[in-house]
Design a protein around this motif. Structure first.
Motif, PDB file in Angstrom:
ATOM      1  N   ASP A  56     -35.515 -75.990   1.930  1.00  0.00           N
ATOM      2  CA  ASP A  56     -34.629 -75.665   0.811  1.00  0.00           C
ATOM      3  C   ASP A  56     -33.200 -75.627   1.327  1.00  0.00           C
ATOM      4  O   ASP A  56     -32.876 -74.838   2.226  1.00  0.00           O
ATOM      5  CB  ASP A  56     -35.000 -74.300   0.214  1.00  0.00           C
ATOM      6  N   SER A  67     -28.821 -76.838   0.248  1.00  0.00           N
ATOM      7  CA  SER A  67     -27.840 -77.391  -0.685  1.00  0.00           C
ATOM      8  C   SER A  67     -26.946 -78.372   0.078  1.00  0.00           C
ATOM      9  O   SER A  67     -26.606 -78.143   1.240  1.00  0.00           O
ATOM     10  CB  SER A  67     -26.976 -76.284  -1.296  1.00  0.00           C
ATOM     11  N   PRO A  81     -28.385 -71.400  -3.973  1.00  0.00           N
ATOM     12  CA  PRO A  81     -27.406 -72.183  -4.749  1.00  0.00           C
ATOM     13  C   PRO A  81     -26.312 -71.347  -5.393  1.00  0.00           C
ATOM     14  O   PRO A  81     -25.168 -71.800  -5.516  1.00  0.00           O
ATOM     15  CB  PRO A  81     -28.284 -72.874  -5.802  1.00  0.00           C
ATOM     16  N   VAL A 135     -23.682 -70.740  -2.837  1.00  0.00           N
ATOM     17  CA  VAL A 135     -22.910 -71.959  -2.601  1.00  0.00           C
ATOM     18  C   VAL A 135     -21.894 -72.170  -3.724  1.00  0.00           C
ATOM     19  O   VAL A 135     -20.749 -72.570  -3.478  1.00  0.00           O
ATOM     20  CB  VAL A 135     -23.844 -73.181  -2.472  1.00  0.00           C
ATOM     21  N   SER A 136     -22.284 -71.889  -4.963  1.00  0.00           N
ATOM     22  CA  SER A 136     -21.356 -72.003  -6.098  1.00  0.00           C
ATOM     23  C   SER A 136     -20.178 -71.057  -5.940  1.00  0.00           C
ATOM     24  O   SER A 136     -19.023 -71.407  -6.225  1.00  0.00           O
ATOM     25  CB  SER A 136     -22.090 -71.717  -7.410  1.00  0.00           C
ATOM     26  N   CYS A 167     -22.224 -81.206  -5.818  1.00  0.00           N
ATOM     27  CA  CYS A 167     -23.188 -80.295  -5.192  1.00  0.00           C
ATOM     28  C   CYS A 167     -24.582 -80.495  -5.773  1.00  0.00           C
ATOM     29  O   CYS A 167     -24.752 -80.564  -6.996  1.00  0.00           O
ATOM     30  CB  CYS A 167     -22.733 -78.849  -5.386  1.00  0.00           C
ATOM     31  N   SER A 204     -28.902 -79.242  -4.937  1.00  0.00           N
ATOM     32  CA  SER A 204     -29.780 -78.369  -4.159  1.00  0.00           C
ATOM     33  C   SER A 204     -31.210 -78.875  -4.238  1.00  0.00           C
ATOM     34  O   SER A 204     -31.598 -79.530  -5.213  1.00  0.00           O
ATOM     35  CB  SER A 204     -29.709 -76.927  -4.667  1.00  0.00           C
ATOM     36  N   GLU A 257     -33.174 -77.852  -7.233  1.00  0.00           N
ATOM     37  CA  GLU A 257     -32.846 -78.575  -8.454  1.00  0.00           C
ATOM     38  C   GLU A 257     -33.565 -79.918  -8.526  1.00  0.00           C
ATOM     39  O   GLU A 257     -33.936 -80.380  -9.609  1.00  0.00           O
ATOM     40  CB  GLU A 257     -31.327 -78.798  -8.499  1.00  0.00           C
TER      41      GLU A 257
END
Length: 347
Positions: free
Chosen positions: A214, A216, A274, A277-278, A308, A310, A313
Motif C-alpha cells: 500500500d 501513494s 492517503p 499525503v493530501s 496523486c 494511491s 484507490e
C-alpha cells in the motif's frame, strides 16, 4: 569533512544503501557457509589426531557459523555478523590462552583484521579487532603472561601484539577508504547532482518493490521552467529546481522517497495513508507561495502541478498503470493552472 569525521560516520552511522546491504547479506551468507565447511573439515582433522580441545573449539565455530548463515539467510545482517564475531572471539581467545598446536593456533587471530571488514562489516569487525588488540596486550604484556609463558618464545610474546596492531591498522585504513569510496559511488549513482534528491534509477528500484504494498505515488511537474531559463538564464532555472526540491523535502519528510526523475519532473513515493499525503500536498502548495526568485524583481511564482494516486484507490492497477494515472492527473492539474493564471503554456 575531516578524515576523523569520515571514519566516525563509517563506523557509527548506517550509510549503506539497499543494494549495499544486499551485498553484505550475500557476503555474510556465502562467507559463513564457507567458514562452517572449513570448521567442519578442521573438526574432522582434530578428531583424527586426537586433539580433543581443538575439536571442541572448531565444533563451536562450525555451529556458530551455521547459525550465522541462517540469520543471514533470514536477512538479519547485524545479528549474523554479531554471532560470527562472538564465536570467533571466544574460540580464538581460547587458542591464544591454551597454546594449542604448539602456539600456532594463535596465528588465526591475524585473520580477523584481514577478512573481518569484508565478511562482518566495518563496525562489527572494528570492535572485534579492538577486542583482540586489547586482549593480546593484556595477555602478553602484563603479568597475565605467566599463563602462557610456557607456550610461546619470549620473542613471540614481545612481537605478536605489535604484528597484530600493524595488520589491524593497515587493513583498517584500507577498509575505511574502501567503504568511503563505496558510499560516495553509491551516493552518486542514486542521487541527483543538482538537488541531492534521489534520481530516476533509485526511484524505479523503489517503485518495483512497491508492487504488492500500500503506497501513494505523487508525480510533480514544475510550471514555467522553460520561461525562467529563457528569460533569466539557467542559473535562475536551477534555483527554482533546487527550491522545489527543498519544498518537497519539507512537505513530505524523510520517510518518503523523493526523486527528481526528469529536468522539471519530481516524484514522491509515500507509505503514509492517503489522507496524510493530501495534507502534505496542501502544505506544499501553501509553502511554495512564499518563494521569491533572487535573479529578478518580477513575480516568478513557483508552482508544482501534481497528480496523486494511491494503491487503495486502484488495487488492481499495475505499477505502469498507476504511473500513467498519476501523469494524467498531473497534466490535468497543469492545464487547469495555465488556464486560470493566463500564462502561455508554451513558455
Amino acid at each position: 569533512m575531516t578524515k576523523w569525521n569520515t571514519a566516525k560516520e563509517i563506523l557509527f552511522e548506517d550509510l549503506q544503501s539497499a543494494s549495499d546491504k544486499e551485498l553484505q547479506l550475500r557476503t555474510l551468507l556465502l562467507g559463513t557457509c564457507f567458514l562452517a565447511i572449513i570448521s567442519a573439515i578442521l573438526t574432522a582433522m582434530n578428531i583424527e589426531k586426537g586433539w580433543w580441545l581443538m575439536t571442541v573449539s572448531t565444533s563451536l565455530l562450525m555451529v556458530g557459523f551455521i547459525v550465522a548463515a541462517l540469520c543471514a539467510y533470514r536477512k538479519k545482517a547485524l545479528v549474523s555478523a554479531a554471532i560470527a564475531a562472538v564465536m570467533v572471539a571466544i574460540t580464538f581467545s581460547f587458542y591464544a590462552v591454551s597454546g594449542e598446536n604448539e602456539g600456532f593456533a594463535c596465528l588465526w587471530i591475524l585473520l580477523v583484521p584481514v577478512i573481518g571488514p569484508s565478511l562482518l562489516g566495518i563496525r562489527v569487525a572494528f570492535f572485534l579487532s579492538m577486542y583482540f588488540q586489547l586482549f593480546l596486550i593484556a595477555l602478553f604484556y602484563t603479568p597475565l603472561n605467566q599463563i602462557v609463558v610456557d607456550y610461546y618464545t619470549a620473542t613471540f610474546l614481545t612481537r605478536f601484539p605489535v604484528l597484530y596492531f600493524a595488520a589491524f591498522g593497515g587493513m583498517g585504513v584500507l577498509a575505511v577508504q574502501k567503504q568511503y569510496y563505496l558510499n560516495k559511488t553509491v551516493s552518486q549513482a542514486y542521487h541527483d547532482g543538482l538537488t541531492g534528491l534521489y534520481n530516476r534509477v533509485y526511484y524505479n528500484q523503489v517503485l518495483e518493490k512497491c508492487a504488492n504494498k500500500d503506497f501513494s505515488l505523487v508525480i510533480f511537474d514544475l510550471n514555467r521552467l522553460k520561461y525562467i531559463n529563457d528569460t533569466f538564464g539557467h542559473l535562475a532555472g536551477d534555483e527554482m529546481i533546487c527550491a522545489a526540491a527543498d519544498f518537497l523535502r519539507n512537505a513530505f519528510g524523510p520517510d518518503s522517497t523523493i526523486s527528481r526523475i526528469g529536468g522539471d519532473e519530481f516524484a514522491v513515493v509515500s507509505f503514509d495513508d492517503p489522507e496524510r499525503v493530501s495534507d502534505q500536498l496542501a502544505d506544499l502548495i501553501r509553502e511554495t507561495r512564499t518563494w521569491k526568485c533572487t535573479f529578478t524583481e518580477r513575480d516568478c511564482p513557483l508552482v508544482l502541478s501534481a497528480g496523486c494516486v494511491s494503491r487503495s484507490e486502484f488495487p488492481e492497477y499495475s505499477l505502469e498503470e498507476m504511473q500513467k494515472e498519476a501523469d494524467r492527473r498531473m497534466y490535468k492539474d497543469k492545464a487547469a493552472w495555465y488556464m486560470s493564471s493566463g500564462f502561455d503554456r508554451r513558455r
